[in-house]
Structure formats: C-alpha cells, structure tokens
Design a protein around this motif. Structure first.
Motif, PDB file in Angstrom:
ATOM      1  N   ILE A   1     -44.799 -42.872 -21.712  1.00  0.00           N
ATOM      2  CA  ILE A   1     -43.825 -43.168 -22.755  1.00  0.00           C
ATOM      3  C   ILE A   1     -42.597 -42.296 -22.553  1.00  0.00           C
ATOM      4  O   ILE A   1     -42.733 -41.103 -22.322  1.00  0.00           O
ATOM      5  CB  ILE A   1     -44.402 -42.853 -24.143  1.00  0.00           C
TER       6      ILE A   1
ATOM      7  N   ALA B   1     -44.089 -38.072 -24.910  1.00  0.00           N
ATOM      8  CA  ALA B   1     -43.109 -38.559 -25.882  1.00  0.00           C
ATOM      9  C   ALA B   1     -42.294 -37.390 -26.421  1.00  0.00           C
ATOM     10  O   ALA B   1     -41.063 -37.453 -26.518  1.00  0.00           O
ATOM     11  CB  ALA B   1     -43.804 -39.293 -27.024  1.00  0.00           C
ATOM     12  N   GLY B   2     -42.984 -36.295 -26.742  1.00  0.00           N
ATOM     13  CA  GLY B   2     -42.296 -35.132 -27.293  1.00  0.00           C
ATOM     14  C   GLY B   2     -41.326 -34.526 -26.302  1.00  0.00           C
ATOM     15  O   GLY B   2     -40.197 -34.166 -26.642  1.00  0.00           O
ATOM     16  N   THR B   3     -41.759 -34.434 -25.065  1.00  0.00           N
ATOM     17  CA  THR B   3     -40.914 -33.806 -24.060  1.00  0.00           C
ATOM     18  C   THR B   3     -39.674 -34.645 -23.780  1.00  0.00           C
ATOM     19  O   THR B   3     -38.556 -34.132 -23.690  1.00  0.00           O
ATOM     20  CB  THR B   3     -41.713 -33.619 -22.766  1.00  0.00           C
TER      21      THR B   3
ATOM     22  N   LEU C   1     -40.398 -26.049 -23.914  1.00  0.00           N
ATOM     23  CA  LEU C   1     -41.395 -27.106 -24.005  1.00  0.00           C
ATOM     24  C   LEU C   1     -41.957 -27.409 -22.628  1.00  0.00           C
ATOM     25  O   LEU C   1     -43.170 -27.462 -22.423  1.00  0.00           O
ATOM     26  CB  LEU C   1     -40.711 -28.339 -24.594  1.00  0.00           C
TER      27      LEU C   1
ATOM     28  N   ARG D   1     -48.125 -34.648 -15.633  1.00  0.00           N
ATOM     29  CA  ARG D   1     -49.243 -33.887 -16.162  1.00  0.00           C
ATOM     30  C   ARG D   1     -49.438 -34.124 -17.647  1.00  0.00           C
ATOM     31  O   ARG D   1     -50.403 -33.658 -18.234  1.00  0.00           O
ATOM     32  CB  ARG D   1     -49.005 -32.394 -15.915  1.00  0.00           C
ATOM     33  N   LEU D   2     -48.497 -34.806 -18.250  1.00  0.00           N
ATOM     34  CA  LEU D   2     -48.570 -34.974 -19.690  1.00  0.00           C
ATOM     35  C   LEU D   2     -49.025 -36.370 -20.031  1.00  0.00           C
ATOM     36  O   LEU D   2     -48.761 -37.308 -19.312  1.00  0.00           O
ATOM     37  CB  LEU D   2     -47.188 -34.742 -20.302  1.00  0.00           C
TER      38      LEU D   2
ATOM     39  N   PHE E   1     -41.743 -31.572 -33.998  1.00  0.00           N
ATOM     40  CA  PHE E   1     -42.565 -32.280 -33.019  1.00  0.00           C
ATOM     41  C   PHE E   1     -42.759 -31.424 -31.780  1.00  0.00           C
ATOM     42  O   PHE E   1     -43.877 -31.281 -31.267  1.00  0.00           O
ATOM     43  CB  PHE E   1     -41.893 -33.604 -32.677  1.00  0.00           C
TER      44      PHE E   1
ATOM     45  N   PRO F   1     -48.550 -38.533 -26.403  1.00  0.00           N
ATOM     46  CA  PRO F   1     -47.643 -37.859 -27.324  1.00  0.00           C
ATOM     47  C   PRO F   1     -46.940 -36.660 -26.698  1.00  0.00           C
ATOM     48  O   PRO F   1     -45.815 -36.341 -27.089  1.00  0.00           O
ATOM     49  CB  PRO F   1     -48.553 -37.403 -28.457  1.00  0.00           C
ATOM     50  N   TYR F   2     -47.581 -35.994 -25.749  1.00  0.00           N
ATOM     51  CA  TYR F   2     -46.932 -34.844 -25.134  1.00  0.00           C
ATOM     52  C   TYR F   2     -45.709 -35.284 -24.359  1.00  0.00           C
ATOM     53  O   TYR F   2     -44.661 -34.660 -24.386  1.00  0.00           O
ATOM     54  CB  TYR F   2     -47.909 -34.115 -24.200  1.00  0.00           C
TER      55      TYR F   2
END
Ligand code: ATP
Ligand code: ATP
Ligand code: MG
Ligand code: MG
Lengths: 236, 325, 260, 408, 298
Positions: free
Chosen positions: B53, B110-112, E278, B103-104, E233, B107-108
C-alpha cells in the motif's frame, strides 16, 4: 435429551452441500460422522453451531432450537464447536486461548479449576502456557483447540476432524479422551472424522455422508461391519 | 502481444482523432486524464499486484516533476529526455525506498508512505535550486512548427501525455501479464510459499516498488508539463489519496479500468464546481463539496464495486446469461 | 536421468540445533538422504519435524549444525535459492496462491526455467519463455492427474485437489530432493492411496523426505525413518526396525499400531 | 458595437473570474475574498453597475493546489469566457495558472493578484498581469529600514515560514543589509504551540533577542504569540509582525490573548479593519454587513473589497466599450490615480505593473488594532529590487461618494 | 541547560498529544485490525461538539465529557453502520487488504466536509481549563504549564485504564479475540459484533480526548487535527501498533525527536526528521519497537 436433526439442507451459493439430512444423537452418545473430502461434514457442523445458516430443516438440542439464536448464544446452551484445522487464535497465548473458552462464564474460580482439568488432559499445554499459540506445532494447536472448547464445560461437543495432523499416539489419546468425556461427564459428541476407523471404534452411532446425503446410518458397530463402508472409508 | 500492440495503436489513432475534434478545454482535460492513467497504473501495479500500500505516491510524482523540471531548466535537456530521466531517477529513488518498504507490511507501509507524502514536499524548500514555494518553471517550448500555426499548446501537451500513457500502459500491461505480474500476485498471496518456489521476495517487492515509483515519477513530470510549473503545493496529500481513490474506482486489480478512474478524478472538481455554483457559492458549500465528492465516491466504490467495475460488469453479464439461459 | 548414479548422499545434516528463545526445538539432529530414497521423519507433535524442514529451507536460523549437499558442505540456504539447489518443499498448511489459477500456481514453481528479463517482458517478448513454463506446468499437472483443473482459481479447489496442486508446484522445478510436510494430512482413504502410489513413483527421479503422521503412508512408502522426540533423534533405520523400537512405540506409535 | 466581440462583455453584463482556495487548509483564511469582492460588486450593481453593465464575478475553487488553479483558470477563460481575471490568489497557484493558461499570450487581463510575490509585477514576462499588494520584499526592506532608524544595533530574530513569502522576506532583509541574529525557518504545518515554545526557549531566549519578527501566516503568529504568553516571554524591544500574519481578528480566533500583542510593531498598507475613524473602513464594513451578513469583517475582507473597488475604476477607465487591451492600457495610464483604501501610492504606469509600493508602520493597541505610532502615520515606500526605502506622505484619494467611483 | 530542559518538556507535551491520538489508532487496530484514518475526522466532530458546549455553557469539563460521549457514540455508529457492512461486502480479492484503509480515508473526507458545512471553515478557539502560563524555575519560565501537566496526567490515566482493560479483563480478551478471529470468538460465546463496536467506541472516546486536549493549545478547523493524525499514526507505527505502551513510547520518541532536532539542528527539518525516524526505526525493527515476537512462518 438428544440432538435431533431433521431434513436439513444447506447451500453454499449454488452448491448444495447438505441435502435432506436427518439423524438423532442420544444424549451421552458419540456419533461419528464420516465421509470423504467434500462430503459436507464441516458444513454440517458449522450449521449446527449456527456459523452457517440452513436452507431447510431444523435441529434441536434438548428442546433448544439450534437455529433460533446466533452461534455465540449456542455456547450458552452447552454447545461447543471445535472448528476444522486447529482453531486457535494464533496471536493470543495458550492461556488466553483457554480462557477464551470460558469467557462467557463469569465464575473465575471455576474457570481456573476447569483449566487445570484441561491441562491434565493435555500436559504439553501446561508447558507452553505463556507461549503464543502460533509458536505451537500443528498437533499442539489441535489440542489447544479442543482444550478451549472443553473450557466451556459443554454438554454437546461438535468436533471437526480432531485427529487431523496428530501423531498416532495422540490420536489414540484424543479418542480415548473423547470416550472418557462421554463416560465420565456424560458429554454428547458429534465427531466428524476422516479417520473413520478410529472414530467408529469409539462411537456409538455412525453416519456416513456422501455428497451431502446420508448414505448409511446406524450403530457404529454395524458400520464397521458394512462391507461398503469398509471399502469406501476404511481402506480394507 | 501482437494483438495488444495493434489495439494500442488503434486506440492512439482514435485519441488523435478525438483530440482534433474537441475544444481546447477538453484537450487540456484529456492531457490530465492521460497523466492520471499513468499514475493510477502505478498504484495498480504496486497495490493490486504486489500488495504493497502506498499513500505517498503524490510525493513520488513530485520527485519526478522536479527531476524533469531541473533537466529542462538547468541542463536544457530536451523534453523527452527529461521525462525519461524523471522516470529513471524516481525509479531509483523508489528502489531505495523500496528496501525499507519491502520489509514492511500493510499498515506499517501505509504509515511510512504517508509520512513520505507529508515530508517530501517540504524538503523542496531546503534547496534553493528547487525554487521554494514558487517552484521551477518548466518551459515546455512551443509545438513543432511543422504542426501548423493553429496547433495549440494544450494539444501539444495532449499528444505528449497521451503518447506517454499509451506506451507505458502497453508496457505495463505486458509486464503485469508476464511472469513478473504473476510473481507479484503470488508473493502477495503467500510469501513463504513464493520463496519456496524460488522467488526472492525482497528483491521482487523492491522491483515492484521501484517500477511503480518510476511510473509515478513519469506521471509527475507530465503533470508538471501540463501546468508548466513544479512546486510543492501541486502535490498535496490529497493527491496521494486521490490516486488511491482512482485505483479503487478503476478496480485495484485491473488495468483495464484505469481510464475510468482517471476520467473520474478529472471530472470530480468539475462536478463540485457546478454543484457549488448552483447553491450560490456559499463558502460552506464550496469548502466542503469537493472533499465530500471524492470521499463519497471512494466509499461508494469500496462498498459497491470493491474489485472494480470490471468485475461488476462481468457479474451483470453473467447474470443476464444465466437468466436468459 | 543420470543423477542417481553417484553413491554419495544427496543431503545430509549434522548437529542441527535450533532454539526459540528458551525453547530448544532441535538438538544435535543428524540425518541423511541418499539418491532414490524415501526417508520419513516422524515423531510426536511438536517434536521438531517441521522445524527441521524449516532449517533446511532457510525459514529458521539454526544455532548450530552443518549441511551437506551431494557430499559437499554447504551454507544453510536462503529460502529462495532452494529450487536452484534442487530442493522443493510443500508446506504443512497447503499454501497455494489463492487468487492465482492452478496453472499459474504451478508456473510460479517453474520460475527458475524462465530467463527473460523485465525489458523483454515489457515489449511482450517473453511469450516463448511463458510457453516453456506453461508446458512444464502442464506436464507437472499431468503427473498428479490435475490437468482438468488447470484454469480454476486455487481457492475454489476441493481439499484433495489443493494437495495435488501443491505437489505439482513442487515437482515442476524438477527437484532432486522433494520435501513433503504431511502430504496425506486431511485426505480421505482413496486419496491417501493415490498419494502413496504417487510418492512411490517419484523415486525414479528424486529422493523424498517426508513428514507424515499417517502410519499407513509412512510404512508403505518410506525406505528409512528418523524418529524425533523433543528435538532429538531417538531412533532411526529401516522401517521394520524402527516400528518395533520400544522407544518409538512409547513416544509415538502407541501399542495399537505395532501389529497393524 | 465593437465591444460585442469582446469575451465576457454583453450590453448588460461584464463577466469576471477569480480563483481562490475555497476548500482545503487555507480556505479558513483566504476563502472570504470572493465573497468580499462580490459584496462590493453587488453594491455597484445595485447602483447601476458600470456604464449600465452589471458585474458578474465567477468564483472557482483551486484548493490552493496549482493543478486545480490551472484547471479553474482554464475554465474561466475557455468555458465561462470571462473578460478578465481579478484577485487571483496564491503564488505557486497563480504562477502555474498564468504560465500554463498563457494569460499573457492570450491577452487576458489578470488584475490585482492577491499575493506579495514580487514576480507578478514583471511586466516583461507577464504583459497582462497587475500586482496590487506591496511585495514581501518591500515589506522586509521597510521593516529593516524601520529597525535601522529606530533600533540600530539591536539583535533581531526572524521567524519565517519555509515557503514563498518567508523566503522572499529573507531575501528582502538581506537586500536591506539586516542580518538577523537568529533565523527560524519552519515548514508549513509545523507551527504548533509546542514548536513555537521550542523556538522561544531554544533560540530566542538564549540569544537574548531584542526584536523578533514574525513573518508568517496568522496561525503561526498565533502559535508564537500564544507560546510567548505562556512563557511570559517578550523580546526586550518587542514583537514585530508582518502584514500577512498580523490580522488581530484571526489571531483572536486562534486563541491568542490580545494583551500580548500590545505594543507590537506591525505593518500595513491599508487602514486597520477596526479603525472607526477611517471612511473606507466604515463604508466597506457597512456594505459587507449588508451583503454578507453574519461574517466577520477582517483585513482579508477589507483587501478583497478594496481590490473590487480598484476593478470597478479600471473598468470605468476602460470606457463605455471596454476591450481587454483597453483595460490594460487604462490601468497603465490612469491606475495610479484610482481611489482606494491603501495609504501608499499605486505605482501603475505604462512601464510598471507594481501596485502599492509601501507600508505604514504602527503599533498594536491592547485591543489588537494597529495604530499609528504617536498618532502619526509614517509611510515608507520602496521597490522590490535594490532601491532605497524612503519616507513618504499619504496620498490617498478620498472615498468617492457612496463608494461609487465616477472616474472615466 | 535551560534549553535542554525546555526541549525535554516541550517534547514531552508534544509527545503526550501524539500518544493520545496514537492510542486511539492502536485501539481500533487491536479491536478490528483496521487502521482508522477517519480517527481525525471522528475526533474533529467530537471536538466541534465540545466547542459548542463550551460556547453555550462555559464549562470545559462538561464539554470534555460530552466530547468523550460523542466520540464514543460516533465511533460506534461508524463501526455498526459503516465498517460492518463494508466487511460483509468486501470479502475477496486484493482489495480486502486495503479496503479498510481506503474506506476510512473516505470517511475522513466525509466527516471533514460535514464539519465544514455545519461550522464553516473559520478558526475557532477552545479556552484551556487550567492556565497555559508556564511554571517558573527560579527566574526562568518553563515551557510547561499546568495545562501540560493536565494532558500528561490524562494520558497516563487513559493508558493505565486501557492497559488494565486489555490485559486484565475479560472484556479486553474478548476485544482481542474478536479482532484476531471473529469466528473462534463467536464459538467461544463472545458477541463479536457488539464487542467490536464497543472497541470502536472506546477508541472513539480516546480519540475525542486527544482532539479536545489538542485544541486549547491551537485552534479548531475542519483540518486542524490532520497533522496530529499523521504524527499519531507515525507514533503508532513506531510503537508497533499492537501495544498501548508502544503507542505512548512512539508518541514520546517522536515528540522528543522532533523537538530536539528542531531546537538543536534546524527548525525546517521537522517533517524530514519524523520521516527519517520512522524509516530508521522500521528498518531496525520492521514491526515497531514494542512488538510481540515474530510469528512463525511455516
Ligand atoms: N465457503 C464455501 N463456499 C462454497 N462452497 C463451499 C464452501 N464450503 C464448502 N463448500 C462446498 O461444500 C461441499 C461440502 O464441503 P465441506 O467442507 O462441508 O466438506 P467436508 O466433508 O468437511 O470435507 P473435508 O473432509 O475435506 O473437510 C464441498 O463441495 C465444498 O466445496
Ligand atoms: N517460531 C517459533 N517460536 C517459538 N516456538 C516455536 C516456533 N516454531 C516452533 N516452535 C516450537 O518448536 C517445537 C517444534 O515445532 P514443530 O513445528 O517443528 O513440530 P512438528 O514436529 O512439526 O509437530 P507437528 O507434527 O505437530 O506439526 C514446538 O514445541 C513448537 O511450539
Ligand atoms: Mg471438513
Ligand atoms: Mg509440523
């Protein structure tokens, strides 16, 4: 006191998975439901516990209409269902999975003692009690799933292929356990099995399904002796 | 493949004819649609196929836009070369990001990517060469004289963007149908099994991210062409969201729907405008309507055609067949 | 097929030790697979069978231990290099790619035979390559009698069919070692028999390392067995010997299986 | 008869267009401009219009996004066929629109652009575009001059948004030779109270700043002043606010205790919107209350209405049968004389499209209104280049009767 | 020293607000496996309602509780009448993984539009219930006011209450079980739908608290919580999405990181810093700092 299923039909969209099935399981009996892959065994159990809705027919347990409430309330009527394929919650610990089984009962003390009983039955669960369920081996998970159902202290236990993926010794243990659950706790069991021989050996009645229809039903012994059943499901 | 090539050539011919027959405003919209087609295609590749995503593709478009503008403004490279550079450099940048992205999961990622969308444009102010908020002027040059006096600037943009869209869609369709597309779908569905089949999942994810970024970069460069200017505010967070909307409306899994998604993205402000003017331009309405429309559309699309209009049509046709049969 | 001609072991592991946090799942495990052999890995649930598979496949990192391929010491492989090394494996859960067709599933397994790059794919020049993959996949499906379902989506298959496809996907890479994790699990009697004969037929081209709880299958297909319990090999050798080993009976088989 | 062929002009109507952010983040601040302009146009229309033609302002949303601004501008020109664009807003937006839609090449008048970016006054590049606001560069130069005159040698800190006008301001201060002790550049959106506290405790306080200039939008000014209130901090001389972030109405809505503003130095080219002694303010306020009831009259509204008044004068100056060329010529030749609320002179001429050319400097009162220092409105004018800053005298024309220009 | 201490305090107050938003995102994630981008929208609605209450009654605390109720109710409604039908409809295909993301993004837009329509786009203030004037330390005034203390206390209370709820009570177990496997939860007698809705309601309450506590130090507009959502988030992702403590740690790490970089390096690097933070944290620990053990893969 009995499980009465009459004229049950269930559809998956256009596919009729169960068609016109009727049978009765007396209280305190083990009924083995056997049949090849796709015969409709899983569908039957899912319908009984309410996860799947029936198209026709009815099912009663001690005058409780199984189809009248949502599955989460059937548990409160003493009906526990162990789904096919190691139905445990991977992300929770073994202990939490067990608690889950008794979560609707408010009595914490009783829960603790039931948990001890379950661990006595499956000692390995005691050893893994704090581990996440997804670290368990396939067999360990199956034990956990049954353990979870037993935590609800059910009267009617719906088991979907409990022997799947278990070691022979454990299968034997589990079948013996099921037997003793019946003998000691007067549990009524509907046991769906691919392992027809093992299941029929401990069962009181046997029901053979094929393509959603009952092909043979009767005492377990009579099925074991039935040449057609032997050829089709027992392999000798 | 030969058939697809012919199809694309025919499509190009039709578009060319259409471009000659509609007015300049429509031609401009046509160019915007072509840009969105590429951008949405990049999301379909990434999300629909490789299962990653991204909420930050707007930022990647910005990246491509700046690369192209710098090529033209500072290095005086020809336009076509600037576009190639935009795709390449953004692809490389995306590849680097992809190492993190691979590696993600869910949701990880998406957040990044969301953080990327918020953070990247503000970087433009850090480097004076990027022209701050005013951005950089991308001089598109005049259409070749051989096309005649009356050949307008926007028609020229339309030709360029449409050609780019046709070529990239042709490539993309081929790639998605090749073993690459299949591999991405496989690892999306079960990455351990894919590894056991010999798929280097990390590398494949990076590749998908990188390709998708390259496409986004190209789309960004073309977008910048149509507005002659690249500036951070041309790539707001809402652009990233709009692209996701477009992809969902198109059918996230289905390249055939991109036209629809792109057209809708271009039409929405239009509709918002005309509705708002009907209600007397009250600030309350104008300020809420465009957002409302995009959002409502997004919601309706996931609710009613979650797998795209293609699937819906298929179902309808199917139903009709079974009814009549 | 000439790969059976050498007498060296195809695969050997030595001193394999794996732990998860405080839990020692495998300790000092050794096993060998020779050409053309079917080797069974059995043991109680949680004994570490799948973990041993995972170690060989690079899905868990061993704490210690060596791996030999064709007699040569080899680093523990990366999962995605297995097919290149001639190893293919099925998963304990079936692990098909649900939204791909059966044919596509198997084509993924054949990936190593495709050499066309991204550019040629973009220009639609990979069709020859694709044809090769498709043909190989079709052949593999034939071997498991699943050609009829080639165009079905994998998530619409019946359970026995998924098992067939999983095996076809492993076979298509033409492995020298095929690792099967509970191939007969959940199958009905007839399918089990079919699986038996399939595995027996495979030995002409490859060795098979199999984890299985179904004793009928184990007894009828395996040449040799290793028995794991609590992460250690408690018994190994020819089937007939192992099945009578009291330690194995106590830990795994239970009394009733000894005579059947 | 001639005029009939002009786009947007009929015998009864003149169609004008504006693009501005009616949605998105900055709509709260700038969304009021079209409404303000329409209010004034309605007043004119209700009093007979411009030579009998009613002004119809078509407003399009660009959400402060350049792509949408291009689209909206194209729509205005090609679909709505407006006669001219007025009061377009946002530097990056309007630059994109202007270039992509090729306003200059098409000959579309692009009047009174609502930003302080000096580039819009570049007549050579943009033949049809007229700036109106004094540029940020001018503002910075004038602030620097004021500091130099009154607080020479004091330590100055500069807080600027890391975008167009912030960087323009930095350039302006540099031109004027003012070297801030501390410069704080922050990205748009990163202007929370906590961030502002950090600027004060981490940068301003340690450097013992005398004058801190906040050259940013109102939300930032609000954050900084709010933080200062909490920390009981005040630069030794005081705060200085740029005109963009200096509207006390908006500051109050942002939760700033106005007391902190008391004594702060501010700049403006127009009267303070709460200045009850100003004839323009009173007039505009009345009109605005009549046509847009219930909405607060603030500096943005004042500027919008002011631009509308300039527009009407420009249209009148273009004559009974206006043409686009004629309109541009009219502003070039007569624009410097237009009546408006601005105190500094308009610089329109055949060779210049610069609008207001300077600011007056005042101090905020305890109620947040910007008032002349010691009762004297001191004006400064300059240019956006390297020209000097000079004190000027007020050259404001009186409000036309009933706010209706009669020029021609 | 003063600079260091004040950076620390500012970072903490900033982090506390991020944490609150982050907690509400984590809550929804834990109870339904959805990253609720609409959280900012739900919070903005409840905060506007609070604004109305403050305006009419003058009481911040009444507004505070009304906002919590409103937030909980709104979230419950969203789950019941929006997410539930969505999950019923979207059951297959690659869209399943992104449908919740997309749907909540859409919802965010709709809620924002509704707020803009009802209250307009003009900025609105909510006055703080306690002083915003910093405590003083000797002659220096610290960037830490009674209000910051209040925020931190509230965050702590919310954190402790929710952690207890999730880890120690049956309700918590039910919430988690329903999220991970609705079917098994149902078979265990859990009223999954109701429990999930309850989970959303709790998250809505937390989000409402975040919204109303963030507003007195800034202002209210339909977009005013967007940045908070992004940082919240990011904080949740840094914290690993699973744990409440992780959310708070993530929030504080981000708050402190951003503040220190802004005060010691450059103010214009705030967003890039957050982004780099992040990325670096996720590269080192792809599932956050406070993540459970990696699950086995085969
Ligand atoms: N969710 C579903 N959607 C469509 N068809 C289904 C679904 N579940 C089961 N079926 C079909 O219903 C029939 C009965 O399936 P069911 O799972 O009940 O069989 P089973 O006897 O449990 O088989 P097995 O031994 O493999 O578990 C099969 O034909 C199956 O394909
Ligand atoms: N990732 C992991 N983390 C922690 N413990 C693990 C992990 N993987 C496996 N284990 C533990 O290691 C032991 C061996 O597991 P493994 O899956 O290898 O058993 P198995 O022999 O395949 O059993 P089965 O026949 O039931 O599939 C089990 O006790 C299991 O709980
Ligand atoms: Mg079944
Ligand atoms: Mg195993």
């Amino acid at each position: 006191m009995s499980l009465v299923v009459s004229n049950l039909s269930v559809d998956h969209g256009a596919i009729r998975a169960i068609s016109g099935v009727s049978f009765t399981v007396e209280s305190g009996e083990i009924a083995a439901v056997i049949g090849s892959n796709g015969a409709g065994k899983t569908t039957l159990l899912r319908t009984l516990s309410g996860l799947k809705s029936a198209s026709h027919g009815s099912a009663q347990w001690n005058n409780h209409d199984l189809f009248s409430v949502k599955p989460e309330f059937n548990v409160r009527h003493g009906i526990a269902h162990v789904g096919e394929g190691k139905s445990v919650i991977a992300e929770l610990s073994v202990e939490e999975n067990l608690h889950l089984g008794a979560i609707w009962r408010k009595n914490k003390k009783e829960m603790k003692s039931t948990q001890l009983d379950v661990i006595e039955l499956f000692p390995i669960l005691g050893e893994r009690i704090k581990q996440r369920a997804d670290t368990l081996s396939g067999g360990e998970r199956q034990m956990l799933a049954i353990g979870r159902a037993l935590m609800a202290k059910p009267q009617l236990l719906l088991l979907d292929e409990p022997s799947l993926g278990l070691a022979p010794l454990v299968i034997e243990q589990i079948f013996q356990t099921i037997k003793s659950l019946r003998d000691q706790m007067a549990l009524t069991v509907v046991l769906v099995e691919q392992n027809a021989l093992g299941a029929l050996e401990i069962a009181d009645t046997g029901i053979a399904l094929n393509l959603g229809k009952v092909v043979v039903a009767g005492s377990a012994q009579s099925l074991l002796n039935d040449p057609a059943v032997r050829a089709a499901y027992l392999g000798y | 493949m030969r058939k697809r090539l012919l199809l694309f050539i025919a499509l190009g011919w039709v578009l060319l004819l259409i471009g000659d027959r509609v007015d300049e405003l429509r031609v401009y919209q046509g160019a915007s649609i072509a840009v969105y087609v590429i951008a949405i295609g990049s999301i379909i590749l990434l999300t629909g196929y490789s299962g990653q995503i991204s909420l930050g593709h707007g930022a990647l478009m910005a990246f491509g836009g700046y690369v192209a503008a710098l090529c033209v403004a500072n290095a005086s490279l020809p336009l076509w070369f600037a576009f190639v550079m935009a795709a390449l450099v953004t692809g490389i940048f995306g590849g680097i990001l992809g190492f993190a992205a691979a590696r993600l999961s869910g949701p990880y990622l998406a957040g990044t990517t969301l953080a990327l969308a918020v953070g990247l444009p503000s970087l433009a102010n850090q480097f004076s060469i990027l022209g701050g908020e005013q951005g950089i002027y991308l001089d598109p040059g005049l259409p070749p004289a051989s096309l005649g006096e009356s050949f307008s600037q926007y028609k020229w943009f339309f030709w360029i963007t449409t050609l780019a869209a046709l070529i990239t869609m042709f490539w993309l369709a081929n790639i998605l149908q090749s073993k690459y597309g299949r591999t991405w779908r496989a690892l999306r569905s079960n990455d351990v099994a894919a590894q056991l089949c010999g798929v280097h999942t990390g590398r494949q994810k990076v590749l998908a991210f990188s390709l998708s970024s390259g496409l986004a970069g190209l789309a960004g460069a073309l977008l910048v062409l149509t507005i002659s200017t690249v500036s951070p505010s041309a790539f707001p967070l809402s652009l990233s969201f709009a692209l996701v909307t477009g992809a969902v409306v198109s059918g996230i899994y289905d390249l055939k729907g991109v036209m629809l998604g792109a057209v809708i993205l271009v039409i929405i402000p239009e509709v918002a405008d005309s509705v708002a003017s009907r209600f007397g331009d009250s600030l309350k309405i104008t300020s809420t309507l465009p957002g409302l429309l995009v959002s409502a559309l997004l919601i309706l699309a996931v609710l009613f055609t979650p797998n795209g209009p293609g699937e819906k049509l298929h179902h309808l046709r199917h139903k009709r067949k079974t009814h009549s049969g | 097929m000439n790969l059976m001609s050498t007498d060296t072991t195809l695969l050997a592991i030595n001193g394999l030790t794996v732990s998860f946090g405080g839990l020692r799942a495998l300790s000092n495990v050794a096993l060998e697979v020779k050409p053309g052999e079917v080797v069974g890995l059995i043991g109680p649930n949680g004994a570490g069978k799948t973990t041993a598979f995972n170690a060989i496949c690079g899905l868990v990192k061993p704490d210690a231990g060596e791996l030999f391929l064709n007699g040569q010491k080899h680093a523990w492989p990366q999962t995605d290099q297995l097919t290149e090394l001639g190893i293919a494996r099925t998963l304990q859960g079936v692990g098909l790619f649900g939204d791909l067709t059966v044919l596509e599933n198997v084509m993924i397994g054949a990936q190593k035979f495709s050499h066309s790059g991204l550019i040629s794919a973009a220009f639609g020049r990979s069709s020859k390559d694709e044809k090769v993959l498709r043909e190989r996949a079709q052949t593999a499906l034939e071997r498991v009698y699943a050609t009829g379902i080639a165009n079905r989506r994998a998530d619409t298959l019946s359970y026995p069919d998924t098992k067939r496809v999983a095996i076809a996907r492993a076979l298509v890479s033409e492995p020298k070692i095929l690792m099967l994790d509970e191939p007969a699990g959940g199958l009905g009697q007839q399918d089990i028999e079919w699986m038996n004969s399939l595995i027996r037929n495979l030995t002409a081209q490859m060795s098979v390392l199999i984890v299985e709880h179904h004793m009928d299958v184990v007894m009828s297909v395996c040449d040799r067995l290793y028995v794991l319990n609590f992460g250690e090999v408690i018994s190994s050798g020819a089937v007939e010997v192992v099945r009578r080993d009291p330690a194995v009976i106590a830990a795994y088989l239970g009394a009733s299986k000894v005579n059947s | 008869a001639q005029a009939a062929s002009q786009p947007g002009i009929t015998s009864t109507e003149i169609k004008l267009g504006i693009t501005s952010p009616l949605s998105g983040k900055v709509a709260a601040v700038y969304g009021k401009i079209p409404g303000a302009m329409k209010a004034y146009f309605s007043h004119v229309n209700d009093n007979g219009g411009v030579y009998g033609r009613k002004i119809n302002l078509i407003s399009k949303d660009d959400a402060y996004v350049p792509t949408l601004a291009v689209k909206a501008t194209n729509d205005l020109i090609m679909k709505d066929k407006v006669f001219a664009i007025v009061g377009a807003l946002g530097t990056a937006n309007h630059l994109a629109a202007l270039r992509s839609a090729n306003l200059s090449g098409r000959g579309v008048p692009d009047l009174f652009v609502n930003t302080g970016f000096s580039g819009f006054a570049d007549k050579a590049k943009y033949k049809t575009t007229f700036a109106v606001l004094p540029s940020y560069v001018m503002e910075a130069k004038i602030m620097a001059k004021y500091i130099d005159d009154n607080y020479k040698g004091k330590k100055v800190a500069l807080i600027v948004q890391d975008d167009d006008f912030g960087l323009d301001a930095v350039a302006g201060f540099a031109t004027a030779g003012l070297k801030p002790e501390v410069t704080i550049k922050f990205p748009t959106g990163a202007d929370s109270l906590a961030a502002a506290q950090g600027w004060i405790t981490g940068k301003l306080k340690p450097a013992n700043i005398d004058i801190a200039i906040i050259f940013a939008t109102t939300t930032t000014s609000a954050a900084v002043l709010g933080a200062a209130a909490g920390l009981q901090y005040r630069p030794t001389v005081g705060w200085m606010l740029g005109s963009v972030g200096g509207d006390s109405n908006t500051l109050r809505a942002g939760g700033v205790p106005l007391a902190i503003l008391n004594g702060a130095i501010g700049t403006s080219f127009a009267p303070d919107p709460s200045d009850a002694t100003d004839e323009y303010v009173n007039f505009f306020k009345g009109i605005y209350a009549k046509y847009v009831p219930g909405s607060t009259f603030d500096l943005t509204v004042l500027q919008g209405m002011n631009s509308a008044m300039l527009t009407v004068q420009a249209l009148r100056a273009a004559g009974k049968n206006p043409t686009r060329d004629g309109l541009i010529k009219a502003i070039e030749t007569k624009g410097a004389k237009f009546a408006s609320a601005g105190f500094t002179p308009l610089k329109y001429s055949p060779s210049s499209h610069v609008g207001y050319s300077g600011y007056w400097i005042g101090k905020y009162s305890a109620t947040g209104s910007l008032q002349p220092i010691d009762g004297k409105r001191v004006l400064y004018t300059t240019d956006s280049g390297s020209g000097p800053v000079v004190s000027a005298t007020i050259s404001r024309a009186p409000l036309p009767t009933n706010g209706l220009p009669t020029n021609s | 020293m003063y600079k260091f201490i004040s950076s620390l305090l500012i970072g903490l107050s900033l982090g506390a607000i991020y944490s609150l938003m982050s907690i509400s995102l984590v809550l929804v994630w834990r109870s339904t496996r959805v990253v609720n981008f609409a959280q900012a929208g739900q919070a903005i609605v409840s905060t506007y309602i609070a604004y109305e209450v403050v305006n009419r009654t003058g009481s911040f605390w009444l507004a505070f509780f009304v906002a919590i109720l409103a937030g909980a109710l709104l979230c419950a409604i969203v789950d019941r009448y929006f997410m539930r039908p969505l999950f019923k409809r979207v059951t297959s295909g690659p869209i399943v993984a992104i449908a919740p993301v997309v749907a909540t993004l859409g919802l965010l837009g709709v809620l924002r539009a509704v707020v803009g329509f009802v209250w307009g786009v003009e900025l609105k203030p909510i006055a703080a219930p306690v002083s915003l004037d910093g405590y003083s330390l000797g002659s220096e005034v610290l960037p830490f006011a009674p209000y910051n203390a209040l925020v931190i206390v509230v965050v702590a209370v919310v954190l402790i209450a929710l952690s207890l709820l999730f880890q120690k009570t049956n309700l918590g177990l039910s919430l988690r079980a329903s999220a991970y496997s609705p079917e098994i939860a149902r078979l265990s007698g859990i009223r999954v739908n109701e429990i999930r809705t309850l989970g959303w309601a709790i998250a809505g309450a937390a989000g409402a608290i975040a919204g109303i506590l963030a507003t007195p130090t800034s202002y209210l507009s339909p977009n005013s919580l967007d940045i908070l959502l992004v940082f919240g988030f990011a904080a949740a992702v840094i914290g690993g999405l699973e744990s409440m403590v992780g959310a708070v740690v993530g929030g504080l790490v981000l708050g402190l990181g951003v503040t220190f970089v802004s005060n010691y390096v450059s103010t214009s690097l705030i967003f890039p810093t957050a982004f780099v933070f992040l990325i670096v944290i996720l590269l080192v620990r792809p599932s956050g700092i406070v993540s459970g053990k990696r699950s086995r893969r085969a």
